[in-house]
Design an enzyme around this catalytic site. Structure first.
Site, PDB file in Angstrom:
ATOM      1  N   TYR A 252      -9.221  -0.574  -1.052  1.00  0.00           N
ATOM      2  CA  TYR A 252     -10.173  -0.283  -0.514  1.00  0.00           C
ATOM      3  C   TYR A 252     -11.623  -0.205  -1.129  1.00  0.00           C
ATOM      4  O   TYR A 252     -12.003   0.650  -1.135  1.00  0.00           O
ATOM      5  CB  TYR A 252      -9.586   0.904  -2.052  1.00  0.00           C
ATOM      6  CG  TYR A 252      -8.599   2.368  -1.822  1.00  0.00           C
ATOM      7  CD1 TYR A 252      -7.175   1.617  -1.252  1.00  0.00           C
ATOM      8  CD2 TYR A 252      -8.990   3.510  -2.087  1.00  0.00           C
ATOM      9  CE1 TYR A 252      -6.215   2.563  -0.791  1.00  0.00           C
ATOM     10  CE2 TYR A 252      -7.778   3.962  -1.608  1.00  0.00           C
ATOM     11  CZ  TYR A 252      -6.705   3.365  -1.066  1.00  0.00           C
ATOM     12  OH  TYR A 252      -5.847   4.366  -0.454  1.00  0.00           O
TER      13      TYR A 252
ATOM     14  N   LYS B 283       4.575  -5.694  -0.070  1.00  0.00           N
ATOM     15  CA  LYS B 283       5.180  -6.446   1.019  1.00  0.00           C
ATOM     16  C   LYS B 283       4.302  -7.818   1.669  1.00  0.00           C
ATOM     17  O   LYS B 283       4.589  -8.189   2.617  1.00  0.00           O
ATOM     18  CB  LYS B 283       3.973  -5.529   2.446  1.00  0.00           C
ATOM     19  CG  LYS B 283       4.245  -5.436   4.377  1.00  0.00           C
ATOM     20  CD  LYS B 283       6.418  -5.106   3.940  1.00  0.00           C
ATOM     21  CE  LYS B 283       7.024  -5.753   5.231  1.00  0.00           C
ATOM     22  NZ  LYS B 283       7.995  -5.206   5.290  1.00  0.00           N
TER      23      LYS B 283
ATOM     24  N   ASP C  86       2.471   9.890  -2.687  1.00  0.00           N
ATOM     25  CA  ASP C  86       3.178  11.655  -1.985  1.00  0.00           C
ATOM     26  C   ASP C  86       4.337  11.501  -1.860  1.00  0.00           C
ATOM     27  O   ASP C  86       4.380  12.050  -1.811  1.00  0.00           O
ATOM     28  CB  ASP C  86       1.800  10.957  -0.593  1.00  0.00           C
ATOM     29  CG  ASP C  86       1.027  11.787  -1.126  1.00  0.00           C
ATOM     30  OD1 ASP C  86       0.187  11.441  -1.908  1.00  0.00           O
ATOM     31  OD2 ASP C  86       0.789  12.220   0.551  1.00  0.00           O
TER      32      ASP C  86
ATOM     33  N   ASP D 291      -1.070   4.528  -3.192  1.00  0.00           N
ATOM     34  CA  ASP D 291      -1.551   5.838  -2.693  1.00  0.00           C
ATOM     35  C   ASP D 291      -0.335   6.699  -2.123  1.00  0.00           C
ATOM     36  O   ASP D 291       0.520   7.493  -2.109  1.00  0.00           O
ATOM     37  CB  ASP D 291      -2.972   5.341  -2.323  1.00  0.00           C
ATOM     38  CG  ASP D 291      -3.315   7.440  -0.703  1.00  0.00           C
ATOM     39  OD1 ASP D 291      -3.104   7.968  -1.703  1.00  0.00           O
ATOM     40  OD2 ASP D 291      -3.532   6.699   0.050  1.00  0.00           O
TER      41      ASP D 291
ATOM     42  N   ASP E 299       8.857  -0.678   1.763  1.00  0.00           N
ATOM     43  CA  ASP E 299       9.599   0.237   3.486  1.00  0.00           C
ATOM     44  C   ASP E 299      10.616  -0.076   2.288  1.00  0.00           C
ATOM     45  O   ASP E 299      11.521   1.230   2.095  1.00  0.00           O
ATOM     46  CB  ASP E 299      10.024  -1.164   4.422  1.00  0.00           C
ATOM     47  CG  ASP E 299      10.309  -2.335   4.518  1.00  0.00           C
ATOM     48  OD1 ASP E 299      10.148  -2.965   3.032  1.00  0.00           O
ATOM     49  OD2 ASP E 299      10.413  -2.574   5.443  1.00  0.00           O
TER      50      ASP E 299
HETATM   51  C1  IPM Z   1      -5.343  10.006  -3.732  1.00  0.00           C
HETATM   52  C2  IPM Z   1      -6.671   9.767  -2.276  1.00  0.00           C
HETATM   53  C3  IPM Z   1      -7.733   9.434  -1.963  1.00  0.00           C
HETATM   54  C4  IPM Z   1      -6.822   7.676  -2.062  1.00  0.00           C
HETATM   55  C5  IPM Z   1      -8.443   9.395  -0.426  1.00  0.00           C
HETATM   56  C6  IPM Z   1      -8.814  10.737  -0.731  1.00  0.00           C
HETATM   57  C7  IPM Z   1      -9.745   8.080  -0.516  1.00  0.00           C
HETATM   58  O1  IPM Z   1      -5.841   9.815  -1.004  1.00  0.00           O
HETATM   59  O2  IPM Z   1      -6.272  10.169  -4.164  1.00  0.00           O
HETATM   60  O3  IPM Z   1      -4.646   9.555  -3.198  1.00  0.00           O
HETATM   61  O4  IPM Z   1      -6.668   6.794  -0.728  1.00  0.00           O
HETATM   62  O5  IPM Z   1      -6.360   6.983  -3.449  1.00  0.00           O
HETATM   63 MN    MN Z   2      -3.287  10.169  -1.273  1.00  0.00          MN
END
Ligand code: IPM
Ligand code: MN
Ligand code: NAD
Length: 359
Positions: free
Chosen positions: A143, A194, A254, A250, A226
């Site tokens: 990042y 990984k 999700d 990240d 994975d």
């Molecule tokens: C999150 C987002 C950010 C990240 C992006 C917008 C840079 O996806 O906060 O999860 O990857 O950290």
């Molecule tokens: Mn994110």
């Protein structure tokens, strides 16, 4: 005496302002149950401000966020008019890096059994009880954006972005995960990397063993990312604490969000223990649904609960989460959860619940 808190609010882009506007009164009502008052300090940073002024996060604004507030609440950043995402890099990633908010804490807790998209393996089981927390390293990995770009726009284009893992930074996120597990009665921690493909990740294995030696009561396991993605879908209940690098955290967050109802419910806290933190929903600015009043504000409200907890208002934080549960039980939800309520209606319902349930 009323406890007063000064909180910076950066609504940001897309659905950010909508979900934040719905969340603030609910946070106020929750804080009031513990005799606390929230003083919001709204800041304009985001795509509109950037496009109008060329400014992303000015030095004076940063200094104020660093020295002048008890916490920051952020909506979302990201706008199709800024394709390189420069403003979000400067504001969101900039705050994470420059305030050294090295823990990105992302709880994945099923607040209502109907929210889990997974089919019941055993129909006799009345409900699922998914409850794990992701500890995402928040200050390095890929990042930082360090690297080179050569022959850009040609057939020979070569892009290099360094993935950086340094022992002190890996150690502190591992320790934060262990400490949280210990303080919260968790008995298992899973470290994910990984290292079979990316040599730099081997550092995580060595340090996980070293840090973990001080926590003999916590079962320690490793999963390649994975395989972890697969196992999270197959058997999410077995996970309690997951600690991993910035990018994998990240992605897994999700996935974790979807297991417990989706991005509309996923909250996060960017913290450096002992300092003010940055609290924000996991989701982005969702440009395709922005301006329609249908964005789910629960992720922002639950991020507000993490903020209240961090401010020492544990009771208020619990009330706010209880209000979200009550709202889900009542079925007052936005379309992403199958309901017909608007963003504003969900916020109002939760605020009213908190005001009326006050003892
Ligand atoms: C999150 C987002 C950010 C990240 C992006 C917008 C840079 O996806 O906060 O999860 O990857 O950290
Ligand atoms: Mn994110
Ligand atoms: P997104 O999270 O904005 O949206 C993904 C999907 O989830 C979309 O279908 C969206 O409609 C839905 N969704 C998200 N939040 C919702 C909510 N509260 N209620 C109902 N539905 C919701 O991710 P994306 O589409 O990949 O990214 C859009 C923009 O947001 C990009 O510019 C991206 O960089 C940015 N982004 C910002 C953050 C942040 O500010 N922390 C996080 C992720 C993405």
């Amino acid at each position: 005496m009323t406890k007063q808190f000064r909180i910076a609010v950066i609504p940001g882009d897309g659905i950010g302002p909508e979900v934040i506007d719905a969340a603030l009164p609910a946070l106020e009502a929750a804080a009031a149950t513990e005799g606390a008052r929230m003083n919001w300090h709204r800041l304009p940073y985001g795509a509109d401000h950037y496009l109008a002024t060329g400014e992303t996060l000015p030095d004076a604004g940063f200094a104020e966020l660093r020295d002048g507030v008890d916490g920051i609440l952020l909506g979302a950043l990201g706008d199709p008019r800024v394709p390189d995402n420069q403003h979000a890099r400067d504001i969101l990633l900039g705050l994470r890096f420059r305030l050294d908010l090295y823990v990105n804490f992302r709880p994945c807790r099923l607040l209502h059994p109907a929210l889990c998209p997974l089919r019941e393996r055993d129909p006799r089981t009345p409900g699922r009880s998914i409850d794990f927390a992701i500890f995402r390293e928040n200050t390095e990995g890929g990042y930082l954006g360090q690297g080179t770009a050569e022959h850009v726009g040609t057939a020979e284009e070569r892009q290099v972005t360094h993935e950086i893992h340094t022992a002190p930074k890996v150690t502190r996120i591992l320790r934060a995960a262990f400490e949280w597990a210990k303080a919260n009665g968790r008995t298992r921690i899973t470290m994910s990397d990984k290292s079979n493909a990316v040599p730099a990740h081997r550092l995580w294995g060595r340090l996980f063993a070293e840090v973990g030696a001080a926590y003999p009561d916590i079962t320690q396991e490793h999963r390649y990312v994975d395989a972890l993605a697969m196992e999270l879908v197959r058997d999410p209940e077995r996970f309690q604490v997951i600690v991993t690098n910035n990018l994998f955290g990240d992605i897994l967050s999700d996935l974790g969000a979807e297991l417990v109802g989706g991005l509309g419910l996923a909250a996060s806290a960017n913290i450096h223990p002992g300092r003010p933190g940055l609290f924000e929903p996991v989701h982005g600015s969702a440009p395709t649904i922005a301006g329609r009043g249908i964005a789910n504000p629960l992720a922002s409200i639950l991020s507000g609960s993490l903020l209240l907890d961090h401010l020492g208002l544990a009771g208020a934080a619990e009330r706010l989460t209880a209000a979200v549960r009550a709202d889900l039980d009542a079925g007052v939800t936005t379309p992403d959860l199958g309901g017909t309520a608007s963003t504003t209606e969900v916020g109002r319902w939760i605020t009213a619940w908190l005001q009326h349930s006050r003892s």
